[in-house]
Scaffold this motif. Structure first.
Motif, PDB file in Angstrom:
ATOM      1  N   TYR A  68      -3.238   4.093  -4.123  1.00  0.00           N
ATOM      2  CA  TYR A  68      -1.946   4.088  -4.808  1.00  0.00           C
ATOM      3  C   TYR A  68      -1.209   5.379  -4.478  1.00  0.00           C
ATOM      4  O   TYR A  68      -1.801   6.467  -4.462  1.00  0.00           O
ATOM      5  N   ALA A  77       1.077   0.376  -3.301  1.00  0.00           N
ATOM      6  CA  ALA A  77      -0.342   0.032  -3.288  1.00  0.00           C
ATOM      7  C   ALA A  77      -0.701  -0.292  -1.843  1.00  0.00           C
ATOM      8  O   ALA A  77      -0.293  -1.332  -1.311  1.00  0.00           O
ATOM      9  N   HIS A  88       1.053  -3.690   2.170  1.00  0.00           N
ATOM     10  CA  HIS A  88       1.281  -2.921   0.946  1.00  0.00           C
ATOM     11  C   HIS A  88       2.207  -3.650  -0.017  1.00  0.00           C
ATOM     12  O   HIS A  88       3.017  -4.493   0.381  1.00  0.00           O
ATOM     13  N   ALA A 146      -2.016  -3.642 -13.205  1.00  0.00           N
ATOM     14  CA  ALA A 146      -2.448  -3.383 -11.829  1.00  0.00           C
ATOM     15  C   ALA A 146      -2.471  -4.655 -10.995  1.00  0.00           C
ATOM     16  O   ALA A 146      -2.198  -4.603  -9.788  1.00  0.00           O
ATOM     17  N   PHE A 149       1.296  -5.727 -10.637  1.00  0.00           N
ATOM     18  CA  PHE A 149       1.922  -4.589  -9.969  1.00  0.00           C
ATOM     19  C   PHE A 149       3.448  -4.664 -10.062  1.00  0.00           C
ATOM     20  O   PHE A 149       4.170  -4.801  -9.080  1.00  0.00           O
TER      21      PHE A 149
END
Length: 843
Positions: A68, A77, A88, A146, A149
């Protein structure tokens, strides 16, 4: 002695005067990187960047394979195995136009400050990340899912968790759900260490004494001292920072200047503050001075730590730079500290602030029980003190007035591991590697302020710098370093992007000696090649970290090399190139099996790039071998067979070609007559022009004929046989001025002729051109053509070798200018050690 070394010796002398003893000199501490890898020579490096800047906040999650990255206005990410694979994910988190306008109205810079710089990014729990940004001088924080995201719909106020200013020193940790941060939080606020996201928020005390004095925070480290503790101790968070000092020994150089010193402070994780005194304040805050034993290497730049599998073996590595007292010099120091030395300082005497003297001095009075500043232990619980709120008022009052300890935290061994001049280290990362000898070695990666990485291994009480690598083409500070053991990579964060650099490039070491002498714990020799120890069976591998010179069976570091023939004329200069790959190696030349007398011999000059033989004689013929000598080992690098001819070979004789000779003589007569006629005509023309110019000057004043031309250079051959002025007549002089194919050049002052003002006059069309001289044999070369375009220094003479290849020489006047060539060369050699002692008489 160089100026930088003199400054370091002065600093060590001052250190001795202040009671700091060092067993090594400044030159011993100033290690030289063994090899230099420029940006163009990088191997296996991957790069990531997007349409933003400042990729400085990194969070690596090895088990998830994600890196990250917090940047300006974005969170990324990345795939930790390949940051450049395009897979990403991105969160765009820009400051709103309203907040940017408000930032401008506060007088801030709309090109650097009025953005959302992500300063904090860590794992909050199993499902969420926690991030904070400056948000155009209005800090905000967010809890981020997470998996999805994406930003949440609700943000948290960040003014007590994140700094306003993106350039302000800041550090933060999430420990058991609590957010421990240290910075200047609010606009024009005092520095503070705080705990948030906790049922018991805490901060430092501000009255009657400021516990922190203009502090700039660098790092924070959790040490889990509760694990297997025989006394029931608590976990602690250690903070590292630089602040203004008030001790009486800090103004050694300038009595009127307030010094800045490095500090380490600690708080206990279970601290809940006092009941009546120090409510919502730390009751366990203590700080001590962190010394590196070189005076005024007090500006702390970076901290990294290793625990070695248990908290009791924790060590801290710290990078320092010079403070303001040393404005004429740039240097860095690296020191190592053990957790036991930190504990020793916090268990020693306290200091007390004297109002009358306005300084801190040692406190020798009574100390209440339980010991002020200590965590709650089994001993405290047996006396009825189960939390910090149970502590007596006498203990809390003492803590308020005595946060500073008298004992200094001393480095391991009592001296720095490294003092490096002309370098400003900005970041550190450390890895512990188990070598083939069964020992564990700490490998340091040290980022510099101009985009280089120094990779070093700690051996005993010193450091061996394996290599220096230029990871960025444009100079920029290395802002973050993170090591991945799973990917065997180093992630480098900077303003322009993220780099994924291999921890080791073992393939660079082409021979056994190269591999062994590197002393790289990641690499070993398997009998055929140098390879990474992590990817190979250790059977049959050879490595020597301690001494760096054992393990290779061959008597020479490299097998037989192909011989290169060099044939020159008597009286010529010849350069035999020998490229040293190691900055630590010494060139050793062998002539016919015996060491060449490089010193005391005027005509043999050994330099870092080869052997220069001037004014060659027939007895200089023979076999020359160049070795690189390092740590007692000699590696064969080049082999030459030199032949010196007694005189210039001639072309076909007059007897064999009588007709050609008579024709050449006739042509020469015509040429001379034509040249005389041309000179007479030229004199007449010049007389007319001068008369006309004098008339103009009388009528109009000053008059300048033509444009001023900048000074340039004229390139001619080095060989004494190429131009033999004064030895032969005009006929041979004109004949010899033609370029020979041996490629010898020399630089003499002059002005480069242009096409418009060429000094070579055209002969009449009816006159045939002069016949060219017979070509020299192809092997007649003095070796100057064998080197790349670099500025070479040979102990007393400086040579510019242009377009040095085996093919015919092309005049540099038709490519780059001489100034451009010099600029490129000097920039390329900027980070390369040329010679141990520069010859000041060299041009």
């Amino acid at each position: 002695m160089s100026g930088g070394t003199a400054h370091l010796l002065t600093a060590l002398f001052v250190a001795a005067a202040m009671g700091y003893q060092s067993r090594r000199s400044a030159t011993d501490l100033d290690a030289t990187p063994r090899t230099t890898v420029t940006f163009d020579e990088l191997l296996g490096v991957r790069h990531f960047s997007a349409h933003t800047l400042n990729y400085s906040t990194l969070l690596l999650e090895e088990d998830r394979g994600i890196l990250y990255v917090g940047a300006r206005g974005a969170i990324f990410a990345l795939n930790s195995s390949d940051v450049a694979d395009g897979s990403h994910r991105t969160i765009h988190w820009e400051a709103s136009p309203e907040k940017q306008m408000d930032c401008l109205q506060k007088g801030k810079n709309n090109k650097t400050e009025c953005f959302n710089h992500v300063r904090f990014l860590q794992r909050l729990n199993s499902t969420h990340l926690y991030a904070c940004g400056t948000y155009a001088f209005h800090p905000l924080c967010a809890s981020i899912d997470a998996d999805r995201f994406r930003l949440p719909s609700h943000f948290e106020e960040g003014k007590e968790k994140c700094p306003y200013d993106p350039a302000r020193g800041y550090t933060g940790l999430i420990v058991d759900g609590g957010l421990y941060t240290a910075t200047r939080y609010e606009f024009r606020s005092l520095p503070d260490i705080r705990r948030n996201l906790h049922q018991r928020p805490l901060k430092t005390e501000e009255s009657p004494l400021h516990w922190l004095n203009d502090a700039e925070f660098v790092a924070s480290v959790l040490v889990q001292e509760s694990k297997d503790s025989p006394v029931g101790d608590d976990d602690k968070i250690y903070y590292f920072f630089t602040e203004r000092a008030g001790e009486e020994t800090t103004s050694f150089f300038d009595k009127n200047q307030v010094a800045r010193v490095a500090r380490v402070a600690r708080v206990c994780k279970s601290d809940v503050g006092g009941k009546k005194i120090l409510q919502r304040k730390w009751t366990s805050f203590m700080k001590a001075r962190l010394v590196c034993y070189i005076p005024y290497y007090e500006v702390l730049r970076s901290i990294c730590s290793l625990d070695g599998g248990g908290w009791a073996s924790t060590v801290f590595y710290a990078a320092f730079t010079l403070s303001a007292q040393w404005r004429t010099m740039e240097a860095s120091a690296v020191c190592r500290y053990s957790i036991s030395s930190v504990q020793h300082a916090f268990e020693g005497p306290y200091m007390e602030y004297q109002d009358s003297a306005r300084k801190w001095s040692r406190y020798d009075g009574a100390v209440p029980e339980p010991r002020p500043g200590s965590c709650i232990t089994d001993h405290s619980r047996r006396k009825g003190y189960n939390s910090s709120q149970d502590l007596p008022n006498s203990v809390l009052d003492f803590i308020k007035l005595h946060p500073l300890m008298f004992e200094e935290v001393k480095p391991a061994g009592g001296e720095p591991l490294l003092v490096k001049k002309s370098v400003a280290y900005s970041q550190l990362a450390v890895d512990r590697v188990r070598a083939l000898d069964g020992r564990s070695y700490d490998v340091l990666f040290m980022g510099t302020g101009d985009g280089w990485i120094h990779k070093a291994v700690v051996v005993g009480s010193g450091i061996h710098i394996v290599e220096e690598v230029q990871v960025f083409g444009d100079q920029q500070p290395v802002e973050s370093l993170v090591i991945s053991h799973a990917q065997r990579s180093l992630y480098v964060g900077a303003a322009s992007g993220i780099l994924q650099v291999p921890l080791a490039s073992c393939a660079r070491y082409a021979s056994c000696y190269d591999c062994i002498l590197a002393r790289d714990p990641y690499c070993a020799w398997d009998g055929r090649a140098c390879r990474a120890t992590a990817t190979a069976d250790s059977t049959g591998l050879v490595q020597d970290i301690q001494s760096g010179n054992e393990g290779c069976r061959s008597s020479s570091g490299r097998g037989s090399l192909p011989w290169k023939n060099r044939t020159v004329l008597q009286g010529d200069d010849v350069l035999l190139p020998c490229d040293q790959h190691s900055n630590l190696a010494r060139a050793v030349w062998m002539l016919n099996g015996s060491e060449a007398p490089g010193t005391g011999q005027d005509r043999l000059r050994v330099g870092v790039d080869g052997l220069l033989v001037t004014d060659t004689l027939p007895q200089d013929s023979g076999e020359y071998r160049c070795y690189g000598e390092e740590r007692g080992l000699r590696t064969l690098l080049a082999a030459y067979s030199l032949t010196v001819l007694p005189e210039l070979p001639r072309g076909p004789t007059a007897a064999s070609r009588p007709h050609a000779a008579s024709q050449a003589a006739s042509d020469m007569k015509v040429a001379y007559v034509s040249a005389i006629v041309a000179l007479v005509v030229l004199c007449a023309v010049l007389s007319t022009v001068l008369l006309y110019v004098s008339c103009l000057e009388k009528r109009k004043g000053k008059y300048v004929l033509g444009e001023p031309r900048p000074a340039s250079v004229e390139l001619q051959t080095v060989s004494a046989n190429c131009l033999r002025k004064g030895r032969r007549g005009e006929e041979e002089e004109e004949e010899e001025e033609l370029t020979y194919p041996d490629g010898c050049l020399r630089i003499i002052p002059g002005e480069a002729p242009t096409a418009a003002t060429s000094p070579v006059k055209e002969l009449p069309a009816a006159v045939p051109p002069l016949p060219p001289p017979p070509p020299l044999p192809a092997e007649l070369t003095n070796g100057v053509g064998a080197l790349p375009n670099v500025l070479r220094k040979m102990n007393g003479n400086s040579y510019m070798l242009l377009q040095q290849q085996e093919e015919p020489l092309v005049s540099p006047l038709y490519s780059a200018s001489f100034t451009e060539e010099l600029s490129k060369i000097l920039e390329k050699r900027k980070h390369t050690q040329l010679v141990e002692k520069l010859d000041e008489s060299s041009v």
